[in-house]
Structures are given as structure tokens and as C-alpha cells.
Design a protein around this motif. Structure first.
Motif, PDB file in Angstrom:
ATOM      1  N   GLY A 216       0.800  -1.214   0.000  1.00 58.08           N
ATOM      2  CA  GLY A 216       0.000   0.000   0.000  1.00 58.08           C
ATOM      3  C   GLY A 216       0.837   1.270   0.000  1.00 58.08           C
ATOM      4  N   PRO A 218       2.829   4.328  -1.053  1.00 57.91           N
ATOM      5  CA  PRO A 218       2.720   5.031  -2.334  1.00 57.91           C
ATOM      6  C   PRO A 218       3.854   4.747  -3.312  1.00 57.91           C
ATOM      7  N   ARG A 221       3.729   1.218  -4.763  1.00 62.97           N
ATOM      8  CA  ARG A 221       2.736   1.136  -5.841  1.00 62.97           C
ATOM      9  C   ARG A 221       3.270   1.775  -7.124  1.00 62.97           C
ATOM     10  N   GLU A 235      -1.795   9.431  -8.546  1.00 61.79           N
ATOM     11  CA  GLU A 235      -2.055   8.363  -7.582  1.00 61.79           C
ATOM     12  C   GLU A 235      -1.960   7.007  -8.280  1.00 61.79           C
ATOM     13  N   LEU A 237      -2.577   3.376  -8.939  1.00 60.12           N
ATOM     14  CA  LEU A 237      -3.557   2.388  -8.490  1.00 60.12           C
ATOM     15  C   LEU A 237      -3.400   1.126  -9.343  1.00 60.12           C
ATOM     16  N   PHE A 266      -6.264   1.037  -2.757  1.00 61.54           N
ATOM     17  CA  PHE A 266      -5.084   1.362  -3.543  1.00 61.54           C
ATOM     18  C   PHE A 266      -4.880   0.440  -4.743  1.00 61.54           C
TER      19      PHE A 266
END
Length: 340
Positions: A216, A218, A221, A235, A237, A266
Motif C-alpha cells: 500500500g 505510495p 505502488r 495516484e 492504483l 489502492f
């Protein structure tokens, strides 16, 4: 009784639990496999009428980065092959957890490091400090994403990332006719996710359990999106891999590595509408001398994890997802959007 035993043996033969360990050096594969199985059995013992026999394989990759495994016979805590956190039966954890002054200081330093860089209030959204702490404190993860092979060796030495993924891919393909449940801890969840994404639904996976996962975070990801050539804006995802029937994300509230525990916020659902389901659990290894709420053994024997494993072992393909969804609806009151 004989008929019931025969029934569970049939289930055992067509089901397989794959375990994938996390960061840092580990004990030898045989010993770590035994400790994972004992931890899973402790959890299953908490579930009424659950089978306790199962086929289990450890996807062991510590040997790809570490020349020698950790050893039980080494008592000197300063020896790099000393085991700080051996398997301890649940009933013995609280009585055996004496913490000396030096151990308390080490635990405090580790806690401060995790809060500063990994917690939801930490610096994990900023690339430079995050990369620095990964290089210093999480070298396996740094190697996975940033390893460079000298140009004159590139034909002969594949990247660590490719080797560890190949190891898992080969085991999955070899057992493609079985119902498979993947249980991945910490960095192991990243490895499992990457392989499942690469398989593109080629092989059906009945369930995926991630425990104490850093997926999760940032910048993790972002690295996942970059690594798989996926476009993203501000962001990142990433998608849920195709071919998995259910994905569960378990985390202790004190485990800062998994602070973004509810991965549903996420990760996008796959084409079948499957996405991660997050749930807080109690990892009792935080009562051991190292105060470690991230330990795999503690996660494996949580009742919530054991319930999913038990459902997998006794139910058919069509009912596994339904039963486990009922578990999370009944007990998973903390799956609403996390703070921050």
C-alpha cells in the motif's frame, strides 16, 4: 471416522498452500517450512471442525541473496547468523518474553525508524528519504527493484527479480491442476503479486493472502506500475491480477510496514470484480522480546487467517469466495477507509 479422514485426504491431495517468506535472511528451507506449518496448524486448531492436515510448499528465496542461512545453534546475538526470532509456540510467548535494556533500546530504534519512514504519517511519500531507508534497512527490497548487473555479465547473470519470480512461476505451473492458496508475508506479497500479474489469468488461483504487506505504500505502488509498464497519474492504483478468486490483506495495527493495510483503496478490481479485502488482526509476536508485530508466525496463527485457510481446505471452488466474504462481513468491521 474413517470416511471423514478419507474425505479430508482427498481434499488435501487436490489442494496446495504455497508460502512465500518476506525480507532478510532466513533459517534453512526445511526448518522454515516446518515453522510455517506449525504456525498454520496452531491457527487451524482455533477453528471448529477444521482439518489440520494439508499439502504445503515453501517458496524459499533467501538463498538467492544470502550465502548462508541463519542457524539455530548460534547463541551470540551479534553473530549475523543468529536467529533473533525463532518459532515460539503461542502458549509460550508471553512467559518467555523477557526484555533486557539493550533489547528495549534496539526495539525503540526500530520503532522510530518505522514511524519516520513507513507509517501513514511518515516520509514514505517522498522519494529521496524513502529510497535512502530502503537501501539502508531493506536491502532485499532495494536489490529487487534497483539491482544492476555489470554489462559484461548481463548474458550470464539474470537479475535477482527474474530468478525469484521464475522460482514461484515454476511451482504454480507445476501444480496448475490443484486448487492453490498463496500465503505471502511482507516482501513475499510483492513477489507473489508480480508473478500473478505476469501470468495474466493463465492459471486460476483460488486465494491470495498477503500479511503485513508493504504494497500500500505510495512509492511501492509507483514502482509496481513502472515495473509492469502501467500508466499512472498522481495516484498509482495498480490492478488486481486476473485469475485470483479472492485476495485478503491482513495486518496488525502496530505493524508499520503494512500501515496502508486495506489495499482495496489502492488497487483496482480485476475484470471479475475481485479486489483486496483488508482486515486488522492481532499478531502476538509483538509480545516476544523483539516487540515484532510484523512476524510471519504470529500472522499465520491468527484466527482470521486460519478461517480463510480452513475454508479453502474444506470447500469447493464455487463456495470458497462466498464463505470467506461472509467471514469479512461478519467480523470485518474495520475494513472501512483507513485514516489519512
Amino acid at each position: 471416522m474413517a470416511l471423514l479422514k478419507k474425505f479430508f485426504n482427498v481434499k488435501k491431495n487436490r489442494t496446495l498452500i504455497l508460502g512465500i517468506h518476506g525480507l532478510s535472511n532466513k533459517p534453512p528451507k526445511k526448518l522454515l517450512t516446518s515453522w510455517w506449518k506449525r504456525s498454520i496448524k496452531e491457527g487451524l486448531a482455533k477453528i471448529d471442525k477444521s482439518p489440520t492436515q494439508f499439502d504445503f510448499k515453501m517458496v524459499y528465496w533467501a538463498d538467492l541473496l544470502h550465502k548462508e542461512p541463519l542457524q539455530l545453534g548460534i547463541s551470540d546475538p551479534d553473530d549475523p547468523l543468529h536467529i533473533d526470532e525463532p518459532y515460539i509456540a503461542e502458549k509460550n510467548l508471553r512467559t518467555a518474553a523477557y526484555k533486557g535494556v539493550l533489547q528495549k533500546a534496539k526495539n525503540l530504534i526500530q520503532y522510530i525508524k518505522e514511524i519516520l519512514f513507513l507509517s501513514r504519517l511518515g516520509l514514505n511519500k517522498f522519494r529521496r528519504p524513502f529510497n535512502m531507508i530502503v537501501k539502508i534497512g531493506f536491502k532485499d527490497l532495494d536489490t529487487y527493484y534497483n539491482e544492476e548487473v555489470p554489462e559484461n555479465e548481463q548474458m550470464f547473470q539474470p537479475l535477482f527479480k527474474e530468478r525469484v519470480r521464475k522460482r514461484l512461476t515454476e511451482i504454480i505451473r507445476k501444480n496448475r491442476k490443484k486448487d492453490v492458496l498463496i500465503i505471502a508475508h511482507s516482501m513475499g506479497s510483492i513477489i507473489a503479486y508480480d508473478v500473478l500479474l505476469q501470468l495474466r489469468g493463465e492459471i486460476d488461483i483460488k486465494g491470495f493472502i498477503s500479511m503485513g504487506s508493504p504494497m500500500g505504500l505510495p512509492l511501492i505502488r509507483e514502482k509496481i506500475m513502472q515495473d509492469h509498464g502501467l500508466p499512472f497519474d498522481d495516484e498509482p492504483l495498480p490492478p488486481t491480477p486476473e485469475g485470483i478468486e479472492a485476495w485478503y490483506s491482513f495486518c496488525d495495527r502496530d505493524d508499520n510496514i503494512g500501515s496502508f493495510y486495506n489495499l482495496a483503496h489502492f488497487y483496482q478490481p480485476n475484470t471479475q470484480g475481485v479486489k483486496p479485502i483488508g482486515k486488522f488482526v492481532e499478531n502476538n509476536y509483538k509480545y516476544w522480546v523483539t516487540d515484532n508485530a510484523h512476524k510471519s508466525f504470529g500472522y499465520l496463527r491468527c484466527k482470521e487467517v486460519a478461517q480463510v485457510v480452513s475454508d479453502f481446505l474444506v470447500s469447493g471452488r464455487s463456495s470458497f469466495f462466498t464463505k470467506s466474504m461472509q467471514l469479512f462481513r461478519r467480523k470485518g468491521k474495520d475494513t472501512k477507509k483507513p485514516q489519512g
